[in-house]
Design a protein around this motif. Structure first.
Motif, PDB file in Angstrom:
ATOM      1  N   GLU A  36     -40.187  37.028  28.582  1.00  0.00           N
ATOM      2  CA  GLU A  36     -39.303  37.978  27.897  1.00  0.00           C
ATOM      3  C   GLU A  36     -37.925  37.780  28.521  1.00  0.00           C
ATOM      4  O   GLU A  36     -37.639  38.276  29.608  1.00  0.00           O
ATOM      5  N   LYS A  37     -37.081  37.018  27.840  1.00  0.00           N
ATOM      6  CA  LYS A  37     -35.876  36.473  28.473  1.00  0.00           C
ATOM      7  C   LYS A  37     -34.790  37.489  28.781  1.00  0.00           C
ATOM      8  O   LYS A  37     -33.860  37.176  29.536  1.00  0.00           O
ATOM      9  N   THR A  38     -34.893  38.693  28.260  1.00  0.00           N
ATOM     10  CA  THR A  38     -33.878  39.688  28.620  1.00  0.00           C
ATOM     11  C   THR A  38     -34.236  40.404  29.926  1.00  0.00           C
ATOM     12  O   THR A  38     -33.447  41.202  30.427  1.00  0.00           O
ATOM     13  N   HIS A  39     -35.417  40.098  30.458  1.00  0.00           N
ATOM     14  CA  HIS A  39     -35.830  40.674  31.745  1.00  0.00           C
ATOM     15  C   HIS A  39     -36.462  39.565  32.587  1.00  0.00           C
ATOM     16  O   HIS A  39     -37.640  39.624  32.944  1.00  0.00           O
ATOM     17  N   ALA A  40     -35.656  38.564  32.899  1.00  0.00           N
ATOM     18  CA  ALA A  40     -36.137  37.401  33.638  1.00  0.00           C
ATOM     19  C   ALA A  40     -35.053  36.952  34.606  1.00  0.00           C
ATOM     20  O   ALA A  40     -33.922  36.682  34.204  1.00  0.00           O
ATOM     21  N   TYR A  41     -35.407  36.869  35.870  1.00  0.00           N
ATOM     22  CA  TYR A  41     -34.429  36.525  36.901  1.00  0.00           C
ATOM     23  C   TYR A  41     -35.043  35.557  37.898  1.00  0.00           C
ATOM     24  O   TYR A  41     -36.114  35.824  38.454  1.00  0.00           O
ATOM     25  N   LEU A  42     -34.343  34.459  38.123  1.00  0.00           N
ATOM     26  CA  LEU A  42     -34.781  33.490  39.113  1.00  0.00           C
ATOM     27  C   LEU A  42     -33.586  33.176  40.013  1.00  0.00           C
ATOM     28  O   LEU A  42     -32.569  32.681  39.554  1.00  0.00           O
ATOM     29  N   TYR A 179     -24.956  19.145  53.925  1.00  0.00           N
ATOM     30  CA  TYR A 179     -24.355  20.075  54.900  1.00  0.00           C
ATOM     31  C   TYR A 179     -25.363  20.777  55.819  1.00  0.00           C
ATOM     32  O   TYR A 179     -24.973  21.614  56.638  1.00  0.00           O
ATOM     33  N   ALA A 180     -26.651  20.472  55.695  1.00  0.00           N
ATOM     34  CA  ALA A 180     -27.612  21.033  56.652  1.00  0.00           C
ATOM     35  C   ALA A 180     -27.396  20.347  58.009  1.00  0.00           C
ATOM     36  O   ALA A 180     -27.022  19.175  58.063  1.00  0.00           O
ATOM     37  N   PRO A 181     -27.587  21.028  59.119  1.00  0.00           N
ATOM     38  CA  PRO A 181     -28.095  22.397  59.228  1.00  0.00           C
ATOM     39  C   PRO A 181     -27.013  23.469  59.241  1.00  0.00           C
ATOM     40  O   PRO A 181     -27.316  24.642  59.383  1.00  0.00           O
ATOM     41  N   ASN A 182     -25.728  23.089  59.131  1.00  0.00           N
ATOM     42  CA  ASN A 182     -24.669  24.109  59.134  1.00  0.00           C
ATOM     43  C   ASN A 182     -24.854  25.104  57.989  1.00  0.00           C
ATOM     44  O   ASN A 182     -24.711  26.315  58.170  1.00  0.00           O
ATOM     45  N   VAL A 183     -25.153  24.564  56.817  1.00  0.00           N
ATOM     46  CA  VAL A 183     -25.591  25.409  55.712  1.00  0.00           C
ATOM     47  C   VAL A 183     -27.115  25.353  55.740  1.00  0.00           C
ATOM     48  O   VAL A 183     -27.695  24.273  55.749  1.00  0.00           O
ATOM     49  N   GLY A 184     -27.758  26.498  55.792  1.00  0.00           N
ATOM     50  CA  GLY A 184     -29.194  26.558  56.022  1.00  0.00           C
ATOM     51  C   GLY A 184     -30.023  25.673  55.118  1.00  0.00           C
ATOM     52  O   GLY A 184     -29.788  25.582  53.907  1.00  0.00           O
ATOM     53  N   ASP A 185     -31.005  24.999  55.716  1.00  0.00           N
ATOM     54  CA  ASP A 185     -31.924  24.158  54.959  1.00  0.00           C
ATOM     55  C   ASP A 185     -33.004  24.995  54.291  1.00  0.00           C
ATOM     56  O   ASP A 185     -33.503  24.656  53.223  1.00  0.00           O
ATOM     57  N   GLU A 186     -33.362  26.118  54.915  1.00  0.00           N
ATOM     58  CA  GLU A 186     -34.413  26.965  54.362  1.00  0.00           C
ATOM     59  C   GLU A 186     -33.862  27.834  53.240  1.00  0.00           C
ATOM     60  O   GLU A 186     -32.872  28.547  53.414  1.00  0.00           O
ATOM     61  N   VAL A 187     -34.537  27.773  52.102  1.00  0.00           N
ATOM     62  CA  VAL A 187     -34.126  28.515  50.909  1.00  0.00           C
ATOM     63  C   VAL A 187     -35.217  29.512  50.549  1.00  0.00           C
ATOM     64  O   VAL A 187     -36.407  29.183  50.562  1.00  0.00           O
ATOM     65  N   THR A 188     -34.808  30.738  50.248  1.00  0.00           N
ATOM     66  CA  THR A 188     -35.750  31.762  49.809  1.00  0.00           C
ATOM     67  C   THR A 188     -35.643  31.936  48.303  1.00  0.00           C
ATOM     68  O   THR A 188     -34.549  32.139  47.771  1.00  0.00           O
ATOM     69  N   LEU A 189     -36.776  31.836  47.624  1.00  0.00           N
ATOM     70  CA  LEU A 189     -36.830  32.021  46.175  1.00  0.00           C
ATOM     71  C   LEU A 189     -37.233  33.453  45.859  1.00  0.00           C
ATOM     72  O   LEU A 189     -38.089  34.038  46.536  1.00  0.00           O
ATOM     73  N   ASN A 190     -36.643  34.008  44.811  1.00  0.00           N
ATOM     74  CA  ASN A 190     -36.975  35.363  44.373  1.00  0.00           C
ATOM     75  C   ASN A 190     -37.091  35.356  42.858  1.00  0.00           C
ATOM     76  O   ASN A 190     -36.139  34.974  42.166  1.00  0.00           O
ATOM     77  N   ILE A 191     -38.262  35.740  42.358  1.00  0.00           N
ATOM     78  CA  ILE A 191     -38.500  35.701  40.914  1.00  0.00           C
ATOM     79  C   ILE A 191     -38.943  37.064  40.400  1.00  0.00           C
ATOM     80  O   ILE A 191     -39.824  37.695  40.979  1.00  0.00           O
ATOM     81  N   GLN A 192     -38.303  37.512  39.332  1.00  0.00           N
ATOM     82  CA  GLN A 192     -38.657  38.765  38.668  1.00  0.00           C
ATOM     83  C   GLN A 192     -38.817  38.455  37.185  1.00  0.00           C
ATOM     84  O   GLN A 192     -37.852  38.074  36.524  1.00  0.00           O
ATOM     85  N   VAL A 193     -40.046  38.562  36.668  1.00  0.00           N
ATOM     86  CA  VAL A 193     -40.266  38.212  35.275  1.00  0.00           C
ATOM     87  C   VAL A 193     -41.167  39.211  34.562  1.00  0.00           C
ATOM     88  O   VAL A 193     -41.981  39.883  35.200  1.00  0.00           O
ATOM     89  N   GLU A 194     -40.987  39.285  33.253  1.00  0.00           N
ATOM     90  CA  GLU A 194     -41.896  39.987  32.372  1.00  0.00           C
ATOM     91  C   GLU A 194     -42.397  38.979  31.351  1.00  0.00           C
ATOM     92  O   GLU A 194     -41.605  38.243  30.762  1.00  0.00           O
ATOM     93  N   LEU A 195     -43.711  38.929  31.159  1.00  0.00           N
ATOM     94  CA  LEU A 195     -44.328  37.983  30.237  1.00  0.00           C
ATOM     95  C   LEU A 195     -45.015  38.752  29.119  1.00  0.00           C
ATOM     96  O   LEU A 195     -45.731  39.724  29.372  1.00  0.00           O
ATOM     97  N   ILE A 196     -44.795  38.322  27.885  1.00  0.00           N
ATOM     98  CA  ILE A 196     -45.355  39.037  26.735  1.00  0.00           C
ATOM     99  C   ILE A 196     -46.331  38.145  25.994  1.00  0.00           C
ATOM    100  O   ILE A 196     -46.202  36.924  25.958  1.00  0.00           O
ATOM    101  N   LYS A 197     -47.339  38.768  25.386  1.00  0.00           N
ATOM    102  CA  LYS A 197     -48.378  38.028  24.652  1.00  0.00           C
ATOM    103  C   LYS A 197     -47.744  37.331  23.448  1.00  0.00           C
ATOM    104  O   LYS A 197     -47.007  37.941  22.681  1.00  0.00           O
ATOM    105  N   SER A 198     -48.035  36.040  23.326  1.00  0.00           N
ATOM    106  CA  SER A 198     -47.477  35.252  22.214  1.00  0.00           C
ATOM    107  C   SER A 198     -48.164  35.639  20.889  1.00  0.00           C
ATOM    108  O   SER A 198     -49.330  36.003  20.876  1.00  0.00           O
TER     109      SER A 198
END
Length: 198
Positions: A36-42, A179-198
């Motif tokens: 549901e693309k109006t409520h999807a964040y990556l 630019y690692a390691p001055n700019v951090g190599d470790e990346v944190t992913l955050n996903i918020q999604v709503e999925l609807i029945k097709s």
């Protein structure tokens, strides 16, 4: 901020399956679910020179989930992200991330994630492992997910699953280590999604 490794992380969708099926969170049928693309964040974040943790997202991504109620581990979850949609809120920075220093969108037009394992870890929590491909390099990534809700949407009257998921990776593993390691190599992913029945 509207985001992006979100689609990558569509793994969140897979988590959903397990959760509602065994936790009884909702009466959701098996079958295909779409984003549901109006409520999807990556989004993803990292440490910048020790001063701040910028949050960057993708505005163009998709998630598909084929839920198997009898055996959630047999469900299929796929995410597709358009790296050209990376969005920092600063055009000059966006252009740099699209260059061959980072995502190299001239030669690599997609990012993908395909779940290889979906495991129920609690009443409404899941662990999703899958293959993440960026810049032609494929490596495993594991996401920890929470099924927020699985039920008929009160307005659409359509089966809907809401998931929050997060995970970590080292960007240098995908030839994104500038630019690692001055700019951090470790990346944190955050996903918020709503999925609807097709």
């Amino acid at each position: 901020m509207k985001a992006t490794l979100q689609r990558l992380i569509a793994a969140a969708a897979a988590l959903t399956l397990s959760g509602f099926a065994s936790a009884g969170i909702g009466d959701i049928p098996a079958g295909e679910y779409e984003l549901e693309k109006t409520h999807a964040y990556l989004t993803f974040s990292y440490l910048h020179l020790g001063y701040s943790r910028p949050v960057v997202g993708f505005s163009d991504f998709d998630v598909s989930l084929d839920l198997n109620q009898d055996d959630v581990s047999a469900s299929a979850l796929k995410v597709a992200v358009n790296p050209a949609s990376v969005d920092t809120g600063v055009t000059k920075f966006d252009d740099h991330l699209k260059s061959d220093d980072f995502f190299d969108i001239a030669n690599h037009t997609d990012i993908s994630f395909s779940a290889t394992s979906i495991e129920m870890t609690g009443e409404n929590t899941l662990e999703i492992t899958g293959d993440l491909t960026m810049k032609g390099i494929t490596k495993p990534v594991t996401l920890e997910a929470i099924i927020n809700k699985a039920a008929n949407h009160p307005m659409r009257k359509t089966p809907t699953i809401g998931i929050s998921a997060s995970g970590q990776l080292k960007r240098s593993d995908w030839d994104l280590g500038k630019y690692a390691p001055n700019v951090g190599d470790e990346v944190t992913l955050n996903i918020q999604v709503e999925l609807i029945k097709s």
